[in-house]
Design an enzyme around this catalytic site. Sequence first.
Site, PDB file in Angstrom:
ATOM      1  N   HIS A   1      -4.729  10.876  -1.972  1.00 42.24           N
ATOM      2  CA  HIS A   1      -5.244   9.622  -2.520  1.00 42.24           C
ATOM      3  C   HIS A   1      -4.050   8.770  -2.952  1.00 42.24           C
ATOM      4  O   HIS A   1      -3.761   8.604  -4.111  1.00 42.24           O
ATOM      5  CB  HIS A   1      -6.130   9.933  -3.730  1.00 42.24           C
ATOM      6  CG  HIS A   1      -6.839   8.749  -4.295  1.00 42.24           C
ATOM      7  ND1 HIS A   1      -7.557   7.870  -3.525  1.00 42.24           N
ATOM      8  CD2 HIS A   1      -6.965   8.307  -5.565  1.00 42.24           C
ATOM      9  CE1 HIS A   1      -8.078   6.938  -4.312  1.00 42.24           C
ATOM     10  NE2 HIS A   1      -7.732   7.187  -5.546  1.00 42.24           N
TER      11      HIS A   1
ATOM     12  N   ARG B   1       0.370   5.340  -8.504  1.00 41.48           N
ATOM     13  CA  ARG B   1      -0.403   6.446  -9.072  1.00 41.48           C
ATOM     14  C   ARG B   1       0.543   7.541  -9.544  1.00 41.48           C
ATOM     15  O   ARG B   1       0.266   8.251 -10.493  1.00 41.48           O
ATOM     16  CB  ARG B   1      -1.369   7.002  -8.023  1.00 41.48           C
ATOM     17  CG  ARG B   1      -2.521   6.063  -7.699  1.00 41.48           C
ATOM     18  CD  ARG B   1      -3.534   6.747  -6.798  1.00 41.48           C
ATOM     19  NE  ARG B   1      -4.604   5.826  -6.423  1.00 41.48           N
ATOM     20  CZ  ARG B   1      -4.576   5.047  -5.355  1.00 41.48           C
ATOM     21  NH1 ARG B   1      -3.541   5.052  -4.552  1.00 41.48           N
ATOM     22  NH2 ARG B   1      -5.594   4.250  -5.088  1.00 41.48           N
TER      23      ARG B   1
ATOM     24  N   ARG C   1     -14.464   2.031   0.295  1.00 45.40           N
ATOM     25  CA  ARG C   1     -13.709   0.768   0.422  1.00 45.40           C
ATOM     26  C   ARG C   1     -13.606   0.361   1.898  1.00 45.40           C
ATOM     27  O   ARG C   1     -13.855  -0.802   2.251  1.00 45.40           O
ATOM     28  CB  ARG C   1     -12.306   0.941  -0.193  1.00 45.40           C
ATOM     29  CG  ARG C   1     -12.357   0.971  -1.712  1.00 45.40           C
ATOM     30  CD  ARG C   1     -10.989   1.121  -2.341  1.00 45.40           C
ATOM     31  NE  ARG C   1     -11.092   0.965  -3.796  1.00 45.40           N
ATOM     32  CZ  ARG C   1     -10.356   1.612  -4.679  1.00 45.40           C
ATOM     33  NH1 ARG C   1      -9.436   2.474  -4.277  1.00 45.40           N
ATOM     34  NH2 ARG C   1     -10.512   1.400  -5.966  1.00 45.40           N
TER      35      ARG C   1
ATOM     36  N   GLY D   1     -13.727   6.277 -21.057  1.00 45.58           N
ATOM     37  CA  GLY D   1     -13.184   4.953 -20.758  1.00 45.58           C
ATOM     38  C   GLY D   1     -14.005   4.277 -19.675  1.00 45.58           C
ATOM     39  O   GLY D   1     -15.209   4.526 -19.542  1.00 45.58           O
TER      40      GLY D   1
ATOM     41  N   SER E   1      -8.947  11.832 -12.438  1.00 47.85           N
ATOM     42  CA  SER E   1      -7.692  11.286 -12.983  1.00 47.85           C
ATOM     43  C   SER E   1      -6.589  11.302 -11.927  1.00 47.85           C
ATOM     44  O   SER E   1      -6.498  12.219 -11.121  1.00 47.85           O
ATOM     45  CB  SER E   1      -7.246  12.114 -14.189  1.00 47.85           C
ATOM     46  OG  SER E   1      -8.314  12.269 -15.091  1.00 47.85           O
TER      47      SER E   1
ATOM     48  N   ARG F   1      -3.676   3.047 -14.146  1.00 46.24           N
ATOM     49  CA  ARG F   1      -2.512   2.302 -13.663  1.00 46.24           C
ATOM     50  C   ARG F   1      -2.456   0.896 -14.219  1.00 46.24           C
ATOM     51  O   ARG F   1      -3.476   0.239 -14.361  1.00 46.24           O
ATOM     52  CB  ARG F   1      -2.603   2.178 -12.139  1.00 46.24           C
ATOM     53  CG  ARG F   1      -1.885   3.269 -11.433  1.00 46.24           C
ATOM     54  CD  ARG F   1      -1.569   2.885 -10.012  1.00 46.24           C
ATOM     55  NE  ARG F   1      -2.749   2.763  -9.168  1.00 46.24           N
ATOM     56  CZ  ARG F   1      -2.685   2.397  -7.900  1.00 46.24           C
ATOM     57  NH1 ARG F   1      -1.520   2.084  -7.354  1.00 46.24           N
ATOM     58  NH2 ARG F   1      -3.768   2.304  -7.172  1.00 46.24           N
TER      59      ARG F   1
ATOM     60  N   VAL G   1     -13.997   4.460 -16.230  1.00 44.31           N
ATOM     61  CA  VAL G   1     -14.604   5.288 -15.177  1.00 44.31           C
ATOM     62  C   VAL G   1     -15.638   6.231 -15.790  1.00 44.31           C
ATOM     63  O   VAL G   1     -16.761   6.359 -15.283  1.00 44.31           O
ATOM     64  CB  VAL G   1     -13.537   6.110 -14.409  1.00 44.31           C
ATOM     65  CG1 VAL G   1     -14.204   6.984 -13.350  1.00 44.31           C
ATOM     66  CG2 VAL G   1     -12.504   5.204 -13.761  1.00 44.31           C
TER      67      VAL G   1
HETATM   68  N1  APR Z   1      -8.869  14.027 -23.949  1.00 42.34           N
HETATM   69  C1  APR Z   1      -9.971  13.261 -23.763  1.00 42.34           C
HETATM   70  N2  APR Z   1      -9.908  11.976 -23.420  1.00 42.34           N
HETATM   71  C2  APR Z   1      -8.709  11.426 -23.260  1.00 42.34           C
HETATM   72  C3  APR Z   1      -7.510  12.168 -23.412  1.00 42.34           C
HETATM   73  C4  APR Z   1      -7.630  13.535 -23.771  1.00 42.34           C
HETATM   74  N3  APR Z   1      -6.565  14.316 -23.944  1.00 42.34           N
HETATM   75  N4  APR Z   1      -6.474  11.339 -23.182  1.00 42.34           N
HETATM   76  C5  APR Z   1      -6.982  10.132 -22.877  1.00 42.34           C
HETATM   77  N5  APR Z   1      -8.332  10.180 -22.932  1.00 42.34           N
HETATM   78  C6  APR Z   1      -9.294   9.109 -22.715  1.00 42.34           C
HETATM   79  C7  APR Z   1      -8.856   7.783 -23.300  1.00 42.34           C
HETATM   80  O1  APR Z   1      -9.060   7.757 -24.714  1.00 42.34           O
HETATM   81  C8  APR Z   1      -9.747   6.805 -22.551  1.00 42.34           C
HETATM   82  O2  APR Z   1     -10.946   6.531 -23.240  1.00 42.34           O
HETATM   83  O3  APR Z   1      -9.445   8.835 -21.329  1.00 42.34           O
HETATM   84  C9  APR Z   1     -10.050   7.540 -21.236  1.00 42.34           C
HETATM   85  C10 APR Z   1      -9.489   6.832 -20.018  1.00 42.34           C
HETATM   86  O4  APR Z   1     -10.192   5.656 -19.895  1.00 42.34           O
HETATM   87  P1  APR Z   1      -9.530   4.287 -19.391  1.00 42.34           P
HETATM   88  O5  APR Z   1      -8.243   4.076 -20.116  1.00 42.34           O
HETATM   89  O6  APR Z   1     -10.568   3.236 -19.436  1.00 42.34           O
HETATM   90  O7  APR Z   1      -9.129   4.634 -17.878  1.00 42.34           O
HETATM   91  P2  APR Z   1     -10.102   4.628 -16.602  1.00 42.34           P
HETATM   92  O8  APR Z   1     -10.042   3.319 -15.937  1.00 42.34           O
HETATM   93  O9  APR Z   1     -11.414   5.194 -16.987  1.00 42.34           O
HETATM   94  O10 APR Z   1      -9.318   5.656 -15.644  1.00 42.34           O
HETATM   95  C11 APR Z   1      -9.248   7.032 -15.970  1.00 42.34           C
HETATM   96  O11 APR Z   1      -9.312   7.720 -13.677  1.00 42.34           O
HETATM   97  O12 APR Z   1      -9.239   6.449 -11.745  1.00 42.34           O
HETATM   98  C12 APR Z   1      -8.492   7.248 -12.624  1.00 42.34           C
HETATM   99  O13 APR Z   1      -6.230   6.384 -12.478  1.00 42.34           O
HETATM  100  C13 APR Z   1      -7.375   6.469 -13.292  1.00 42.34           C
HETATM  101  O14 APR Z   1      -6.277   8.370 -14.251  1.00 42.34           O
HETATM  102  C14 APR Z   1      -7.138   7.281 -14.528  1.00 42.34           C
HETATM  103  C15 APR Z   1      -8.540   7.809 -14.866  1.00 42.34           C
END
Ligand code: APR
Length: 311
Positions: free
Chosen positions: A175, A88, A151, A11, A119, A82, A13
């Site tokens: 955090h 969180r 930050r 995703g 995460s 979030r 991050v």
């Molecule tokens: N296995 C692999 N990937 C997964 C799974 C899983 N079981 N469940 C969810 N994902 C993937 C989603 O498909 C998505 O592509 O995790 C990715 C998360 O990406 P985003 O929704 O864009 O979230 P992001 O902003 O990257 O944040 C991810 O980091 O900073 C923390 O709080 C934030 O917990 C969150 C994490």
Amino acid sequence: MNKKVTVVGAGNVGATAAQRLAEKELCDVVLIDIIEGVPQGKALDLAEAAPIEKHDARLTGANSYEASANSDIVIITAGIPRKPGMSRDDLLATNRKIIKSVTREVVRYSPQAILIIVSNPLDAMCHVAIEESGFAKNKVIGMAGVLDSARFRAFIAAELNVSVENIQALVLGGHGDTMVPLPRFSTVAGVPITELLDSEKIADLVKRTRNGGAEIVNLLKTGSAYYAPASAAVEMAAAILKDKKKILPCAAYLNGEYGINGLFVGVPVKLGSAGIEQIVCLNLTEEEKKALAHSAAAVQELVDAMKKMGE
Ligand code: APR
């Protein structure tokens, strides 16, 4: 052979971290996600940028963990981010399940890897990862303090109109809203900010730092911060890959240090090829100790809540 880093969660991050790792030519990168096509597509897109960005890092995307085999580091960003109004901690139950299953798969293929957890809720997810992996405490590290300190550094630099490169800052604790920015250990070209700013201004910057994640969530509305979180995770990975012995604030499993036992809390640690090579113990004032204990209690609450959740 290049070092190998797997990023789980392709995703915001995860993909940004993959981009930075590759563009700094730190390692080969494997992106893994449950959504079919997404890690493959993003890895291919990044690989196609390589001739222009001038690096030879190999990028691969996959849905199965076989591709991650024998990684030196695995950065776990899988989960849900979030949304506005969510803390969180609201993420606790959902992300706990995700981190459990991800960690199980990761360690099956990379039993020697060092895990960097991103995460949220971060400190609680570190507990899930260490329990599920059975790894030693030096090999499970949470990304929080580097981001929170960055930050704080950015806000101090803007306030004083000086280069961000002149600013060192330290944020300890969990955090979350109870994190502990330490003005006494935050400096501008070596001078503590307590000598440069009045206490009201410092209190404002501390408050903004504590609220830094929520400030971005409220602006983006559809997700949480990712550029700075990715940078922070990559700085940690680079310190390990290059065996830099770099002191960075990270969530580490404490065994009596800072009077905290059996809990992941953000403290300064030395990162090198073995992961956490030392926990750096600072002399804190009574007030700072109290703030850290308060923050640790908030982490403990989440850990206790998870214990009640069962499988
Ligand atoms: N296995 C692999 N990937 C997964 C799974 C899983 N079981 N469940 C969810 N994902 C993937 C989603 O498909 C998505 O592509 O995790 C990715 C998360 O990406 P985003 O929704 O864009 O979230 P992001 O902003 O990257 O944040 C991810 O980091 O900073 C923390 O709080 C934030 O917990 C969150 C994490």
